[in-house]
Write a protein that holds these residues in place. Structure first.
Motif, PDB file in Angstrom:
ATOM      1  N   UNK A  14     116.926  86.045  -5.572  1.00 30.65           N
ATOM      2  CA  UNK A  14     117.319  86.655  -4.466  1.00 30.65           C
ATOM      3  C   UNK A  14     115.913  86.667  -3.550  1.00 30.65           C
ATOM      4  N   UNK A  15     115.042  87.227  -4.152  1.00 29.49           N
ATOM      5  CA  UNK A  15     113.697  87.305  -3.500  1.00 29.49           C
ATOM      6  C   UNK A  15     113.245  86.073  -2.786  1.00 29.49           C
ATOM      7  N   UNK A  16     113.298  85.132  -3.474  1.00 32.98           N
ATOM      8  CA  UNK A  16     113.000  83.677  -2.986  1.00 32.98           C
ATOM      9  C   UNK A  16     113.635  83.369  -1.703  1.00 32.98           C
ATOM     10  N   UNK A  17     114.854  83.551  -1.602  1.00 36.12           N
ATOM     11  CA  UNK A  17     116.102  83.288  -0.801  1.00 36.12           C
ATOM     12  C   UNK A  17     115.809  84.201   0.540  1.00 36.12           C
ATOM     13  N   UNK A  18     115.322  85.390   0.393  1.00 36.86           N
ATOM     14  CA  UNK A  18     114.814  86.250   1.250  1.00 36.86           C
ATOM     15  C   UNK A  18     113.489  86.032   2.045  1.00 36.86           C
ATOM     16  N   UNK A  19     112.746  85.175   1.746  1.00 37.87           N
ATOM     17  CA  UNK A  19     111.630  84.814   2.267  1.00 37.87           C
ATOM     18  C   UNK A  19     111.823  84.435   3.464  1.00 37.87           C
TER      19      UNK A  19
ATOM     20  N   UNK B 136     111.616  76.532   5.986  1.00 38.95           N
ATOM     21  CA  UNK B 136     110.325  75.786   6.024  1.00 38.95           C
ATOM     22  C   UNK B 136     109.581  75.364   4.895  1.00 38.95           C
ATOM     23  N   UNK B 137     109.467  76.153   3.996  1.00 31.81           N
ATOM     24  CA  UNK B 137     109.079  75.805   2.669  1.00 31.81           C
ATOM     25  C   UNK B 137     109.582  74.897   2.068  1.00 31.81           C
ATOM     26  N   UNK B 138     110.927  74.796   2.068  1.00 39.26           N
ATOM     27  CA  UNK B 138     111.702  73.726   1.202  1.00 39.26           C
ATOM     28  C   UNK B 138     111.320  72.177   2.019  1.00 39.26           C
ATOM     29  N   UNK B 139     111.552  72.578   3.548  1.00 44.03           N
ATOM     30  CA  UNK B 139     110.962  71.202   4.049  1.00 44.03           C
ATOM     31  C   UNK B 139     109.755  70.429   3.845  1.00 44.03           C
ATOM     32  N   UNK B 140     108.762  71.449   3.859  1.00 43.58           N
ATOM     33  CA  UNK B 140     107.405  71.178   3.444  1.00 43.58           C
ATOM     34  C   UNK B 140     107.276  70.298   2.037  1.00 43.58           C
ATOM     35  N   UNK B 141     107.880  71.046   1.060  1.00 39.59           N
ATOM     36  CA  UNK B 141     107.693  70.366  -0.062  1.00 39.59           C
ATOM     37  C   UNK B 141     108.687  69.104  -0.232  1.00 39.59           C
ATOM     38  N   UNK B 142     109.457  69.073   0.582  1.00 42.54           N
ATOM     39  CA  UNK B 142     110.352  67.696   0.332  1.00 42.54           C
ATOM     40  C   UNK B 142     109.274  66.726   0.870  1.00 42.54           C
ATOM     41  N   UNK B 143     108.824  66.920   2.174  1.00 43.51           N
ATOM     42  CA  UNK B 143     107.968  66.015   2.815  1.00 43.51           C
ATOM     43  C   UNK B 143     106.959  65.797   1.935  1.00 43.51           C
ATOM     44  N   UNK B 144     106.221  66.867   1.373  1.00 40.23           N
ATOM     45  CA  UNK B 144     104.652  66.323   0.652  1.00 40.23           C
ATOM     46  C   UNK B 144     105.153  65.810  -0.573  1.00 40.23           C
TER      47      UNK B 144
ATOM     48  N   UNK C 184     127.714  86.256  -2.429  1.00 39.79           N
ATOM     49  CA  UNK C 184     128.561  87.132  -1.963  1.00 39.79           C
ATOM     50  C   UNK C 184     127.975  88.761  -1.438  1.00 39.79           C
ATOM     51  N   UNK C 185     126.615  88.348  -1.180  1.00 38.69           N
ATOM     52  CA  UNK C 185     126.059  89.687  -0.782  1.00 38.69           C
ATOM     53  C   UNK C 185     126.242  89.951   0.627  1.00 38.69           C
ATOM     54  N   UNK C 186     126.959  89.106   1.408  1.00 34.33           N
ATOM     55  CA  UNK C 186     127.600  89.298   2.620  1.00 34.33           C
ATOM     56  C   UNK C 186     126.366  89.739   3.794  1.00 34.33           C
ATOM     57  N   UNK C 187     125.227  88.901   3.551  1.00 36.31           N
ATOM     58  CA  UNK C 187     124.066  89.309   4.310  1.00 36.31           C
ATOM     59  C   UNK C 187     124.320  88.207   5.405  1.00 36.31           C
ATOM     60  N   UNK C 188     124.255  88.240   6.724  1.00 31.91           N
ATOM     61  CA  UNK C 188     124.176  87.198   7.665  1.00 31.91           C
ATOM     62  C   UNK C 188     123.139  86.622   7.363  1.00 31.91           C
ATOM     63  N   UNK C 189     121.873  86.874   7.117  1.00 30.02           N
ATOM     64  CA  UNK C 189     120.483  86.170   6.714  1.00 30.02           C
ATOM     65  C   UNK C 189     120.737  85.148   5.715  1.00 30.02           C
ATOM     66  N   UNK C 190     121.264  85.530   4.762  1.00 31.39           N
ATOM     67  CA  UNK C 190     121.594  84.758   3.555  1.00 31.39           C
ATOM     68  C   UNK C 190     122.652  83.552   3.860  1.00 31.39           C
ATOM     69  N   UNK C 191     123.597  83.903   4.685  1.00 31.89           N
ATOM     70  CA  UNK C 191     124.450  82.742   5.172  1.00 31.89           C
ATOM     71  C   UNK C 191     123.925  81.871   6.246  1.00 31.89           C
ATOM     72  N   UNK C 192     122.818  82.407   6.804  1.00 29.69           N
ATOM     73  CA  UNK C 192     122.047  81.538   7.894  1.00 29.69           C
ATOM     74  C   UNK C 192     121.069  80.590   7.098  1.00 29.69           C
ATOM     75  N   UNK C 193     120.567  81.154   6.132  1.00 30.46           N
ATOM     76  CA  UNK C 193     119.533  80.378   5.551  1.00 30.46           C
ATOM     77  C   UNK C 193     120.148  79.356   4.729  1.00 30.46           C
TER      78      UNK C 193
ATOM     79  N   UNK D 214     119.888  70.378   6.663  1.00 28.14           N
ATOM     80  CA  UNK D 214     118.724  69.497   6.449  1.00 28.14           C
ATOM     81  C   UNK D 214     119.385  68.832   5.096  1.00 28.14           C
ATOM     82  N   UNK D 215     120.369  68.719   4.628  1.00 24.68           N
ATOM     83  CA  UNK D 215     121.008  67.837   3.437  1.00 24.68           C
ATOM     84  C   UNK D 215     120.531  68.349   1.977  1.00 24.68           C
ATOM     85  N   UNK D 216     119.977  69.472   1.991  1.00 22.21           N
ATOM     86  CA  UNK D 216     119.792  70.217   0.587  1.00 22.21           C
ATOM     87  C   UNK D 216     121.271  70.601   0.082  1.00 22.21           C
ATOM     88  N   UNK D 217     121.452  70.264  -1.090  1.00 23.45           N
ATOM     89  CA  UNK D 217     122.807  70.773  -1.722  1.00 23.45           C
ATOM     90  C   UNK D 217     122.760  72.083  -2.323  1.00 23.45           C
TER      91      UNK D 217
END
Ligand code: C2E
Ligand code: MG
Ligand code: MG
Ligand code: MG
Length: 275
Positions: free
Chosen positions: A121-126, A131-139, A157-166, A173-176
């Protein structure tokens, strides 16, 4: 006497808490050293399409190769990594390593498959996670469709808008995105239908076929996944009987000891499909 006993009990109790606390601190400093000295490895467990019999993906599973204690399973140190915040650094390494390895195999000429990575969960909350994922894919040069991120049901199911948006951004960007250990938490079906996920992973506890109702649960999850236009994979498949049942019920994929346990990269290579 009662007083005495009570006093001793309290003392015992205190001692064991102190012991636990000491152990935890020791492990935390060990874990810090592990990060610095890169004592981690990724093993990969094959995921197979039931109908075609082909390898379609692999799950990256973290292993800590402790210099004195040998391999420590993730269940023993991930909770501490989460509590101490070290999970961010460890998690970054896991995602990068998994992408790098997957790209390397593609470059060696194997047919492309997906690598899935477990998230805390902590990772998803960054704030900068996407952007980090994009950078890793690019590099690493890995195409986004060959990366899958596994979140738990409670994260979903945390129901946080932030998680949904992320998650929506990741899908864009096509990540599963898959939901791990599905069926063990409390899913709101309404919420699930709105959720930007591509796959459900049926928890391995439902493979216990000594309990008859598990079969009904598995059937329901498979049917529900398909009505929601999601793929579905069963985890913890250990026997031919389980595999046959899942095939019959039109489960898309399987992962489990029946096919293979998680393997170090050199051994997983033997499973990779040749173009
Ligand atoms: P998970 O993501 O649900 O991974 C599946 C676990 O089931 C793995 O345990 C795997 O070795 C085990 N397994 C696979 N097939 C079978 C089978 O047929 N029977 C049985 N009994 N077990 C099977 P492992 O590798 O010990 O990992 C445990 C958990 O640790 C994972 O559960 C995941 O939640 C977590 N984890 C692993 N790597 C990472 C990571 O890089 N980051 C985070 N945040 N968590 C991780
Ligand atoms: Mg997983
Ligand atoms: Mg799981
Ligand atoms: Mg899990």
């Amino acid at each position: 006497v009662v007083k005495e006993a009570r006093r001793n009990n309290y003392k015992l109790f205190d001692n064991s808490i102190a012991e636990d606390f000491k152990k935890m601190l020791l492990m935390e400093s060990d874990l810090r050293r592990a990060v610095k000295e890169n004592q981690f490895e990724l093993h990969y467990q094959p995921q197979k399409n039931i109908k075609t019999g082909k390898l379609v993906g692999m799950e990256a599973l973290l292993r800590w190769n402790h210099p004195e204690k040998g391999y420590i399973p993730p269940t023993e140190f991930i909770p501490l990594a989460e509590k101490s915040g070290l999970i961010i650094e460890i998690g970054d390494w896991v995602i990068r390593k998994a992408c790098e390895q997957n790209k390397k195999w593609q470059d060696e000429g194997f047919e492309p498959i997906t690598v899935s990575v477990n998230l805390s969960a902590k990772q998803l909350h960054q704030k900068d996670f996407v952007d980090k994922i994009k950078r890793i894919l690019e590099e690493t040069g890995l195409e986004s469709k060959y990366l899958e991120l596994e979140i738990t049901e409670s994260m979903a199911m945390s129901n946080e808008e932030y998680i949904l948006r992320t998650l929506r951004e990741l899908r864009k960007i096509g990540v599963n995105v898959s939901i791990d250990d599905f069926g063990t938490g409390y899913s709101s079906l309404k919420y699930l239908s709105l959720f930007p996920v591509t796959k459900l992973k049926i928890d391995k506890m439902f493979m216990d076929d000594t309990l008859n109702h598990n079969k009904q649960i598995v059937k329901s999850i498979i049917n529900m996944s398909h009505s929601l236009k999601m793929r579905v994979i069963a985890e913890g498949v250990e026997t031919e009987e389980q595999m046959k049942f899942l095939e019959n019920e039109k489960c898309d994929e399987i992962q489990g000891y029946y096919f293979s346990k998680p393997l170090p990269p050199a051994e997983l290579k033997d499973f990779l499909p040749v173009v």
